[in-house]
Design a protein around this motif. Structure first.
Motif, PDB file in Angstrom:
ATOM      1  N   ILE A  80       0.818  -0.927   0.041  1.00 54.36           N
ATOM      2  CA  ILE A  80      -0.097  -0.274  -0.060  1.00 54.36           C
ATOM      3  C   ILE A  80       0.960   1.143   0.003  1.00 54.36           C
ATOM      4  O   ILE A  80       0.367   2.161  -0.861  1.00 54.36           O
ATOM      5  CB  ILE A  80      -0.935  -0.064   1.291  1.00 54.36           C
ATOM      6  CG1 ILE A  80      -1.978  -1.219   1.201  1.00 54.36           C
ATOM      7  CG2 ILE A  80      -1.560   1.337   1.327  1.00 54.36           C
ATOM      8  CD1 ILE A  80      -2.717  -1.340   2.218  1.00 54.36           C
ATOM      9  N   THR A 149     -10.535  -8.372   1.817  1.00 54.03           N
ATOM     10  CA  THR A 149      -9.393  -7.491   1.567  1.00 54.03           C
ATOM     11  C   THR A 149      -9.585  -6.419   0.583  1.00 54.03           C
ATOM     12  O   THR A 149      -9.210  -5.143   0.751  1.00 54.03           O
ATOM     13  CB  THR A 149      -8.002  -8.183   1.451  1.00 54.03           C
ATOM     14  OG1 THR A 149      -7.903  -9.049   2.397  1.00 54.03           O
ATOM     15  CG2 THR A 149      -6.756  -7.389   1.329  1.00 54.03           C
ATOM     16  N   LEU A 153      -9.267  -2.321   0.658  1.00 53.99           N
ATOM     17  CA  LEU A 153      -8.405  -1.675  -0.263  1.00 53.99           C
ATOM     18  C   LEU A 153      -9.358  -0.678  -0.931  1.00 53.99           C
ATOM     19  O   LEU A 153      -8.837   0.621  -1.134  1.00 53.99           O
ATOM     20  CB  LEU A 153      -7.627  -2.332  -1.266  1.00 53.99           C
ATOM     21  CG  LEU A 153      -6.559  -3.586  -0.815  1.00 53.99           C
ATOM     22  CD1 LEU A 153      -5.939  -4.298  -1.571  1.00 53.99           C
ATOM     23  CD2 LEU A 153      -5.362  -2.604   0.107  1.00 53.99           C
ATOM     24  N   TYR A 156      -9.950   2.067   1.341  1.00 55.09           N
ATOM     25  CA  TYR A 156      -8.855   2.987   1.597  1.00 55.09           C
ATOM     26  C   TYR A 156      -8.792   3.975   0.329  1.00 55.09           C
ATOM     27  O   TYR A 156      -8.098   5.133   0.735  1.00 55.09           O
ATOM     28  CB  TYR A 156      -7.669   2.019   1.777  1.00 55.09           C
ATOM     29  CG  TYR A 156      -6.451   2.733   2.376  1.00 55.09           C
ATOM     30  CD1 TYR A 156      -6.450   2.822   3.748  1.00 55.09           C
ATOM     31  CD2 TYR A 156      -5.405   3.439   1.673  1.00 55.09           C
ATOM     32  CE1 TYR A 156      -5.376   3.579   4.425  1.00 55.09           C
ATOM     33  CE2 TYR A 156      -4.438   4.017   2.150  1.00 55.09           C
ATOM     34  CZ  TYR A 156      -4.388   4.390   3.526  1.00 55.09           C
ATOM     35  OH  TYR A 156      -3.222   4.776   4.210  1.00 55.09           O
ATOM     36  N   ILE A 191      -6.384  -1.131  -6.802  1.00 50.83           N
ATOM     37  CA  ILE A 191      -6.293  -2.378  -6.323  1.00 50.83           C
ATOM     38  C   ILE A 191      -5.676  -3.235  -6.756  1.00 50.83           C
ATOM     39  O   ILE A 191      -4.497  -4.321  -6.562  1.00 50.83           O
ATOM     40  CB  ILE A 191      -7.839  -2.980  -6.262  1.00 50.83           C
ATOM     41  CG1 ILE A 191      -8.681  -2.314  -4.890  1.00 50.83           C
ATOM     42  CG2 ILE A 191      -7.531  -4.462  -5.681  1.00 50.83           C
ATOM     43  CD1 ILE A 191      -9.979  -2.645  -5.201  1.00 50.83           C
ATOM     44  N   VAL A 194      -1.730  -2.658  -6.255  1.00 51.19           N
ATOM     45  CA  VAL A 194      -1.315  -3.119  -4.787  1.00 51.19           C
ATOM     46  C   VAL A 194      -1.149  -4.543  -4.560  1.00 51.19           C
ATOM     47  O   VAL A 194      -0.293  -5.052  -4.047  1.00 51.19           O
ATOM     48  CB  VAL A 194      -2.404  -2.545  -3.656  1.00 51.19           C
ATOM     49  CG1 VAL A 194      -2.213  -3.264  -2.391  1.00 51.19           C
ATOM     50  CG2 VAL A 194      -2.574  -1.079  -3.518  1.00 51.19           C
TER      51      VAL A 194
END
Length: 209
Positions: A80, A149, A153, A156, A191, A194
Motif C-alpha cells: 500500500i 481485503t 483496499l 482505503y 487495487i 497493490v
C-alpha cells in the motif's frame, strides 16, 4: 610439367585461402557469441538490479511493528505504501493527502483523536512513525467494518462510505459482502497495483524467511 606444377600450386593456394577464410569466419562467430553472452549476462544483471531496487522496503521495521500491533499483513501494508507514495514520506498529493500512506488531513485529525494524539497538525503526517501508525490503525478499522481485503483496499482508496453504498446496491454487489463491480476506475487500478506489488513482496521476501 611446369604447367601442371603451377596448377597444383594454384590449387594449394586456393585451398589455403579458403581454409583461412573459413577459420576467420569461425573466429568471428566465436567472438560474436562471446560478446552476445556477455551482453545477455549484463542484461540479466541489470534486470536483477531493477527488480531488487523495485522491491526494497524502507521503514521495514516500523511497518512490521505497526502491522503486528494492528493485526495486519506487513507485506500488504508495504504494498500500500509503495502504491500510495513510493515510500516518499514528504509527498503531498494534488488532493492534499500527505505522507507515506497518503492520509487526508481530516482523516488524520479523526484518527489522532482515536489514538489520543494531542496537538495534531498536518505536518505530523510527514513523520514516518505517525503516518504508518495512523495508516495501520485506519486499515484495521476498515478491516473490522468490511469482510474482505479487496473491499478494505477499495475503502482505503475510494472511501468507506462509497464501498458501503456499493455493497447495498445490486448493480455492484450480489450478496452485500463483496463488491463485484467497482464503478470507480481509479479504485480498480489502485487495487490491481497493490495486489501486484504485494505478490512481488511475498515472492521475494516471505519465501526467503
Amino acid at each position: 610439367m611446369e604447367i601442371l606444377e603451377e596448377k597444383q600450386l594454384n590449387l594449394k593456394f586456393i585451398s589455403i585461402t579458403a581454409i583461412l577464410f573459413i577459420a576467420g569466419i569461425c573466429i568471428n562467430l566465436y567472438f560474436m557469441n562471446l560478446h552476445e553472452n556477455e551482453k545477455t549476462k549484463e542484461v540479466d544483471s541489470n534486470e536483477k538490479d531493477i527488480v531488487e531496487n523495485h522491491i526494497q522496503v524502507p521503514y521495514s521495521e516500523k511497518i512490521e511493528a505497526y502491522s503486528k500491533i494492528y493485526g495486519l499483513d506487513p507485506y500488504l501494508v508495504a504494498a500500500i505504501i509503495k502504491t500510495e507514495s513510493g515510500f516518499d514520506k514528504d509527498i503531498v498529493s494534488s488532493m492534499g493527502a500527505v505522507g507515506l500512506m497518503q492520509i487526508m488531513p481530516s482523516t488524520g485529525e479523526w484518527i489522532a483523536r482515536q489514538l489520543n494524539i494531542e496537538n495534531f497538525s498536518i505536518e505530523m503526517l510527514k513523520n514516518e512513525d505517525v503516518n504508518i501508525e495512523m495508516g495501520c490503525w485506519y486499515l484495521n478499522y476498515l478491516k473490522n467494518q468490511l469482510k474482505y481485503t479487496n473491499e478494505m483496499l477499495a475503502a482505503y482508496n475510494g472511501g468507506i462510505g462509497n464501498v458501503c453504498k456499493w455493497l447495498q446496491d445490486p448493480r455492484y454487489s450480489k450478496d452485500g459482502e463483496v463488491v463485484h463491480t467497482i464503478p470507480f476506475k481509479e479504485t480498480v487500478n489502485y487495487i490491481e497495483k497493490v495486489v501486484v506489488v504485494y505478490n512481488e513482496y511475498v515472492d521475494l521476501y516471505k519465501s526467503k524467511k
